[in-house]
Motif scaffolding. Structure first.
Motif, mmCIF file in Angstrom:
data_model
loop_
_atom_site.group_PDB
_atom_site.id
_atom_site.type_symbol
_atom_site.label_atom_id
_atom_site.label_comp_id
_atom_site.label_asym_id
_atom_site.label_seq_id
_atom_site.Cartn_x
_atom_site.Cartn_y
_atom_site.Cartn_z
ATOM 1 N N VAL A 6 18.467 -46.370 -67.572
ATOM 2 C CA VAL A 6 18.059 -44.983 -67.730
ATOM 3 C C VAL A 6 19.031 -44.148 -66.910
ATOM 4 O O VAL A 6 19.142 -44.323 -65.694
ATOM 5 C CB VAL A 6 16.611 -44.747 -67.238
ATOM 6 N N ALA A 7 19.757 -43.291 -67.593
ATOM 7 C CA ALA A 7 20.753 -42.451 -66.917
ATOM 8 C C ALA A 7 20.356 -40.989 -67.051
ATOM 9 O O ALA A 7 19.894 -40.557 -68.117
ATOM 10 C CB ALA A 7 22.134 -42.682 -67.519
ATOM 11 N N TYR A 57 19.586 -53.448 -73.725
ATOM 12 C CA TYR A 57 20.502 -54.501 -74.154
ATOM 13 C C TYR A 57 19.784 -55.847 -74.089
ATOM 14 O O TYR A 57 18.802 -55.991 -73.364
ATOM 15 C CB TYR A 57 21.757 -54.512 -73.258
ATOM 16 N N THR A 58 20.302 -56.831 -74.779
ATOM 17 C CA THR A 58 19.668 -58.143 -74.770
ATOM 18 C C THR A 58 19.632 -58.731 -73.371
ATOM 19 O O THR A 58 18.696 -59.449 -73.028
ATOM 20 C CB THR A 58 20.389 -59.114 -75.719
ATOM 21 N N ASP A 59 20.640 -58.423 -72.564
ATOM 22 C CA ASP A 59 20.709 -58.917 -71.184
ATOM 23 C C ASP A 59 21.753 -58.098 -70.429
ATOM 24 O O ASP A 59 22.409 -57.224 -70.996
ATOM 25 C CB ASP A 59 21.045 -60.412 -71.155
ATOM 26 N N ARG A 60 21.906 -58.394 -69.156
ATOM 27 C CA ARG A 60 22.870 -57.649 -68.338
ATOM 28 C C ARG A 60 24.300 -57.839 -68.838
ATOM 29 O O ARG A 60 25.115 -56.918 -68.803
ATOM 30 C CB ARG A 60 22.758 -58.062 -66.873
ATOM 31 N N THR A 90 19.432 -45.790 -63.326
ATOM 32 C CA THR A 90 18.450 -46.786 -62.918
ATOM 33 C C THR A 90 18.577 -47.981 -63.842
ATOM 34 O O THR A 90 18.661 -47.816 -65.067
ATOM 35 C CB THR A 90 17.021 -46.199 -63.015
ATOM 36 N N PHE A 91 18.577 -49.180 -63.273
ATOM 37 C CA PHE A 91 18.651 -50.422 -64.036
ATOM 38 C C PHE A 91 17.312 -51.133 -63.906
ATOM 39 O O PHE A 91 16.721 -51.152 -62.820
ATOM 40 C CB PHE A 91 19.779 -51.302 -63.504
ATOM 41 N N ALA A 92 16.850 -51.736 -65.008
ATOM 42 C CA ALA A 92 15.545 -52.401 -64.965
ATOM 43 C C ALA A 92 15.497 -53.572 -65.939
ATOM 44 O O ALA A 92 16.136 -53.534 -66.992
ATOM 45 C CB ALA A 92 14.444 -51.400 -65.314
#
Length: 95
Positions: A6-7, A57-60, A90-92
């Motif tokens: 989330v940016a 995204y599917t993953d990092r 924010t990364f989650a």
């Protein structure tokens, strides 16, 4: 497990059209990336020059591939970021 970003981007109102156009073009490219599950661009109501991006995204690793893409460099790093007055990300992990 899916990976979300989330940016929040803020720019001067006079730069809003350029930032908006670049974000929408980025959305077109990003949605075709193999690991992208969602990429939404929102303009904040009653806050000219303020945007919220929701990405999944599917993953990092998928997000890291997105950041390495040429369109990310051209549209976000070189076009959007220089026009911003503030930026937070924010990364989650998606539960």
């Amino acid at each position: 497990m899916a990976y979300a970003v989330v940016a929040r981007y803020h720019c001067a109102p006079e730069n809003e059209p350029a930032v908006r156009a670049a974000l929408l073009k980025t959305r077109e490219h990003t949605r075709s990336e193999p690991a992208n599950l969602a990429y939404e661009v929102h303009a904040e109501v009653d806050a000219p020059g303020s945007f919220v991006l929701y990405e999944q995204y599917t993953d990092r690793a998928g997000f890291e591939a997105h950041k390495a893409a040429q369109h990310f460099r051209e549209l976000i790093v070189e076009t959007v970021w220089p026009l911003l007055t503030d930026r937070s990300v924010t990364f989650a992990d998606v539960l």
